[in-house]
Design an enzyme around this catalytic site. Structure first.
Site, PDB file in Angstrom:
ATOM      1  N   LYS A 193      16.906   8.752 -10.905  1.00  0.00           N
ATOM      2  CA  LYS A 193      17.179   7.315 -10.987  1.00  0.00           C
ATOM      3  C   LYS A 193      15.846   6.589 -10.819  1.00  0.00           C
ATOM      4  O   LYS A 193      15.320   6.439  -9.711  1.00  0.00           O
ATOM      5  CB  LYS A 193      18.155   6.873  -9.880  1.00  0.00           C
ATOM      6  CG  LYS A 193      18.582   5.428 -10.019  1.00  0.00           C
ATOM      7  CD  LYS A 193      18.190   4.676  -8.773  1.00  0.00           C
ATOM      8  CE  LYS A 193      18.351   3.195  -8.857  1.00  0.00           C
ATOM      9  NZ  LYS A 193      17.397   2.527  -9.743  1.00  0.00           N
ATOM     10  N   CYS A 235       2.371   3.265  -0.596  1.00  0.00           N
ATOM     11  CA  CYS A 235       2.925   3.449   0.750  1.00  0.00           C
ATOM     12  C   CYS A 235       1.850   3.889   1.734  1.00  0.00           C
ATOM     13  O   CYS A 235       1.980   3.658   2.931  1.00  0.00           O
ATOM     14  CB  CYS A 235       4.053   4.462   0.705  1.00  0.00           C
ATOM     15  SG  CYS A 235       3.539   6.035   0.049  1.00  0.00           S
ATOM     16  N   GLU A 280       5.264  -4.352   6.233  1.00  0.00           N
ATOM     17  CA  GLU A 280       4.659  -3.752   5.043  1.00  0.00           C
ATOM     18  C   GLU A 280       4.646  -4.812   3.933  1.00  0.00           C
ATOM     19  O   GLU A 280       5.694  -5.231   3.441  1.00  0.00           O
ATOM     20  CB  GLU A 280       5.469  -2.535   4.577  1.00  0.00           C
ATOM     21  CG  GLU A 280       4.808  -1.843   3.406  1.00  0.00           C
ATOM     22  CD  GLU A 280       5.579  -0.633   2.889  1.00  0.00           C
ATOM     23  OE1 GLU A 280       6.793  -0.741   2.686  1.00  0.00           O
ATOM     24  OE2 GLU A 280       4.946   0.425   2.689  1.00  0.00           O
ATOM     25  N   GLU A 317      11.008   9.387   1.851  1.00  0.00           N
ATOM     26  CA  GLU A 317       9.574   9.064   1.975  1.00  0.00           C
ATOM     27  C   GLU A 317       9.491   7.548   1.855  1.00  0.00           C
ATOM     28  O   GLU A 317       9.831   6.982   0.814  1.00  0.00           O
ATOM     29  CB  GLU A 317       8.806   9.777   0.860  1.00  0.00           C
ATOM     30  CG  GLU A 317       7.322   9.879   1.128  1.00  0.00           C
ATOM     31  CD  GLU A 317       6.557   8.688   0.600  1.00  0.00           C
ATOM     32  OE1 GLU A 317       6.305   7.773   1.425  1.00  0.00           O
ATOM     33  OE2 GLU A 317       6.228   8.641  -0.583  1.00  0.00           O
TER      34      GLU A 317
END
Ligand code: NAI
Ligand code: BAL
Length: 499
Positions: free
Chosen positions: A192, A303, A393, A268
């Site tokens: 996906k 990330c 973040e 993750e």
């Protein structure tokens, strides 16, 4: 890969691309069962470049049925590993043959610079698939210690049908990080892609068929998180999900698994990664280049980006001077112009999010402007350690600078976050480097450099950055395999039954 082209040449390729828009299930392209589509937009121009199949539960169910059939009849899962290797290597070669087309497609769909797509994303994708393919026929199973009367085999088997839920920041490379070990292990996959960036995954699925990976093994179901991601997470016949994305969405996959079939889940997720620079760091120019690269590479949509610079006060001014000089080497603009190193952020929604952090107060040392999808590389000097820019973040080219008195304070501040993905420490003192690397709670710590290691090293996070297994390295195969014990009684005397 050959040399880079001119902007005009890239634009000409872009204008002639045949963009894949339908789901790829059971070896062929098909529209969403509902007939619906969604717009895929070039974030650098706002132009709609494709109308992509907006799949849903029925498409996921169909893909899982086909993937299950393929897994159970063994057309891929029970092939000799050497045959899987050959097919995957053919796929890697086809990607190489179509590298330029894929690089341009990736840049158009995501806003990433053509420079990065050509020099990092596509070559690393090829390298990753080749590495996992080459590995798979060299892994041995084990024989456990047992008496002379028994033999105990410890064997690895593919986990089954797996859902691979991808982010938009490295659409091709994250695809490779997941499909490399999943296909090598013998799993059937339902990919996906992020709705923002579906195109290259669809093209790679088509190339996989051409490479001889059998129908039903490699399926791509595009659509939104709610319509495709959640049905994958809750599916009763998916054995495992490997996800990369935000911590908030990762958390949902644990809920989906617990409320459905307890599928295995690997997550993750986000990071707020510190780069610590101590007073004794050597070659400040090089340190500055690494910190700037860590913060601004891929527009900070990474990330493992260094988003917090924790600098000892004695060296701060000198380091910042050099960093400002290096930041000028990061031209921003048209992603298809190969001189640019900073492209557009992936979407209007993400641009709005990143831009919102620029207007919130701290002293701006560099950049600070956001316009029409592009955000300037920005350095903020921040005293408030609870400021949103320090805690959250941002996932954009925004670096927060925090000043400390010494080593212990630096380590404590580095760990003062809910995340634990990556960190860097710059010092000439080897004891401090190693003590620091051990004390920082993060999955990857680099010393006197910024990076993630490479394909051979496991990648994943501590704390709310990671859950379950690791991507990359031999360790990635643990995600996609189950361990089975086969215990064999070798005795002739069947009268004696020992439990
Ligand atoms: N760790 C990483 O590499 C990434 C982190 N992020 C972080 O996440 C923030 C938000 O970005 P998003 O695109 O919204 O990330 P996200 O975590 O929502 O999306 C990642 C994937 O999960 C899917 N998804 C979204 N909602 C879902 C749901 N309710 N159920 C199942 N699947 C779902 C998405 O369609 C996409 O394929 C970014 O600003 C960044 O901070 C985003 C992308 C990658
Ligand atoms: N840095 C590669 C992994 C990620 O950003 O999701």
């Amino acid at each position: 890969m050959s040399d880079l082209l001119t902007t005009e040449e890239y634009k000409s390729i872009a204008a002639n691309l045949d963009l894949p828009t339908q789901a790829f299930i059971d070896g062929s392209f098909r529209p969403a069962m509902s007939g619906k589509t969604f717009d895929s937009t070039n974030p650098a121009t706002g132009e709609v470049i494709a109308k992509v199949a907006a799949c849903g539960q029925a498409d996921v169910d169909f893909a899982v049925e086909k993937a299950r059939d393929a897994f159970e009849d063994g057309r891929w899962s029970r092939l000799h590993p050497g045959e899987r290797k050959e097919a995957m290597i053919r796929l890697a070669k086809l990607i190489r043959r179509n590298a330029r087309e894929l690089a341009v497609m990736e840049s158009l769909d995501s806003g990433k610079t053509i420079y990065d797509c050509e020099t990092v994303d596509v070559p690393e994708t090829i390298h990753c698939l080749t590495w996992h393919a080459e590995l798979i026929d060299k892994i041995y199973d084990q024989v456990a210690p047992a008496s002379d009367n028994h033999i105990a085999l410890v064997v690895r088997e593919p986990v089954g049908v797996v859902g691979l839920v991808l982010p938009w920041n490295f659409p091709l490379l994250m695809l490779a990080w997941k499909i490399g070990p999943a296909l090598a292990s013998g799993c059937s996959i339902i990919v996906k892609p992020a709705a923002e960036t579906s195109l290259t995954a669809l093209r790679v699925a088509e190339l996989a068929m051409e490479a001889g990976i059998p129908a039903g093994v490699f399926n791509v179901v595009p659509g939104s998180g709610r319509d495709v991601g959640e049905p994958i997470g809750r599916h009763m016949d998916i054995d495992m999900v490997s996800f990369t994305g935000s911590t908030a969405t990762g958390r949902r996959f644990l809920t989906y698994a617990s409320e459905s079939n307890l599928k295995e889940v690997t997550l993750e997720m986000g990071g707020k990664n510190p780069a610590i620079v101590l007073d004794d760091a050597e070659d400040l120019d090089r340190v500055a280049a690494h910190v700037v690269n860590g913060a601004f590479w891929n527009m900070g949509e990474n990330c493992s980006a260094s988003s917090r610079l924790i600098v000892q006060k004695g060296i701060k001014d000198k380091l910042l001077d050099r960093m400002l000089a290096h930041a000028r080497e990061w031209p921003m603009g048209d992603p298809l112009d190969p001189v640019n190193r900073v492209g557009a952020l992936v979407s209007q929604a993400h641009f709005d999010k990143v831009a919102s952090y620029l207007s919130k107060g701290p002293k701006v040392l560099l950049g600070g402007k956001a316009e029409a999808g592009f955000v300037e590389p920005t350095i903020l000097d921040i005293a408030d350690r609870d400021a949103a820019q320090v805690r959250e973040e941002i996932f954009g080219p925004v670096l927060s600078v925090l000043t400390v008195d010494g080593f212990d304070e630096a380590i404590a501040l580095a760990n003062d976050t809910e995340y634990g993905l990556a960190a860097s420490i710059y010092t000439a003192n080897v004891k401090k480097a190693i003590r620091g690397a051990r004390a920082i709670r993060a999955g990857t710590v680099t010393v006197n450099s910024f990076g993630e290691g490479d394909i051979s090293t496991p990648f994943g996070g501590f704390k709310q950055s990671g859950f379950g297994g690791r991507d990359n390295g031999i360790h990635a195969h643990d995600q996609y395999t189950q361990i089975k014990t086969i215990w064999v009684d070798l005795t002739d005397d069947h009268d004696e039954v020992v439990s």
